[in-house]
Design an enzyme around this catalytic site. Structure first.
Site, PDB file in Angstrom:
ATOM      1  N   SER A  51       0.842  -1.206   0.000  1.00 38.08           N
ATOM      2  CA  SER A  51       0.000   0.000   0.000  1.00 38.08           C
ATOM      3  C   SER A  51       0.871   1.247   0.000  1.00 38.08           C
ATOM      4  O   SER A  51       0.747   2.125   0.859  1.00 38.08           O
ATOM      5  CB  SER A  51      -0.967   0.013   1.190  1.00 38.08           C
ATOM      6  N   HIS A  52       1.770   1.280  -0.933  1.00 40.04           N
ATOM      7  CA  HIS A  52       2.627   2.445  -1.159  1.00 40.04           C
ATOM      8  C   HIS A  52       3.284   2.313  -2.534  1.00 40.04           C
ATOM      9  O   HIS A  52       3.165   1.267  -3.183  1.00 40.04           O
ATOM     10  CB  HIS A  52       3.685   2.583  -0.044  1.00 40.04           C
ATOM     11  N   ALA A  53       3.956   3.371  -2.932  1.00 36.43           N
ATOM     12  CA  ALA A  53       4.754   3.342  -4.170  1.00 36.43           C
ATOM     13  C   ALA A  53       6.175   3.743  -3.807  1.00 36.43           C
ATOM     14  O   ALA A  53       6.426   4.294  -2.727  1.00 36.43           O
ATOM     15  CB  ALA A  53       4.169   4.309  -5.199  1.00 36.43           C
TER      16      ALA A  53
END
Ligand code: T46
Length: 135
Positions: A51-53
Site C-alpha cells: 500500500s505504497h509506491a
C-alpha cells in the site's frame, strides 16, 4: 511508468531431480544491480502489506513458499498477479502503487531491491501518489 513496464520473470532452475536451485543474478536475470534482499514471513491471516509506491526503487518479488496476490496500480490501470511459484518473480518498476494480500499460511515473500532502504523513496499516501503522477 505504467504497469506494462512490470513483468513476470521466469528464473533459471537447476537440478530438478535432487531439488530445485533457483538462480538470480543482478543485471542478468533482473534489469538492475541487486543492493538489498529482504523477506516477509509469518504473515497473519487477512493482512495486507505494501500500500505504497516507490519513487525510484526497482524490485523483484517472489513467492518462495506458499502464495499471495500482488495488485499493481499505475494510477490508470490495475492488474493482479497471483504469485505461487518459487521460480517466478514479478519485476516492479518505480512509481507503481502496490498492495500484497491473500497470503496463504506459510507464505514467504522474497524481495530483491535495486537500492538500500530509504524511507524518503516511499510514497505512502495515495493522493500524494496521484499528484506525483500528474507532475
Ligand atoms: C513491497 C513489499 C513486498 C526497513 O527498516 N528496511 C527495509 O529494507 C524495509 C523493506 C523495511 N524496513 C522497515 C520500514 C518500516 O518501518 O520495516 C517496516 C515495514 O516496511 P514496509 O512498509 O516497506 O513493508 P511492506 O512489507 O509493507 O512493503 C515492503 C516493500 O517496501 C514494498 O515495496 O513491495 O515489501
Amino acid at each position: 511508468m505504467s504497469i506494462n513496464n512490470c513483468q513476470i520473470i521466469n528464473l533459471s532452475v537447476v537440478g530438478k531431480e535432487i531439488g530445485n536451485l533457483t538462480v538470480i543474478e543482478g543485471k542478468r536475470d533482473v534489469p538492475f544491480d541487486i543492493k538489498r534482499i529482504y523477506y516477509i514471513c509469518d504473515i497473519p491471516e487477512g493482512v495486507e502489506r505494501g500500500s505504497h509506491a516507490h519513487k525510484s526503487l526497482q524490485q523483484l518479488i517472489i513467492a518462495v513458499s506458499g502464495s499471495f496476490d500482488i495488485v499493481l496500480d499505475d494510477g490508470k490501470d490495475k492488474k493482479i498477479f497471483h504469485m505461487n511459484r518459487s521460480h517466478i518473480g514479478l519485476y516492479v518498476c518505480p512509481m507503481i502503487w502496490r498492495t500484497l494480500n491473500n497470503f496463504s499460511s506459510g507464505a514467504v515473500c522474497l524481495v530483491l531491491a535495486s537500492e538500500l532502504y530509504d524511507e524518503n523513496d516511499y510514497i505512502r499516501n495515495y493522493t500524494d501518489f496521484s499528484n506525483a503522477l500528474e507532475k
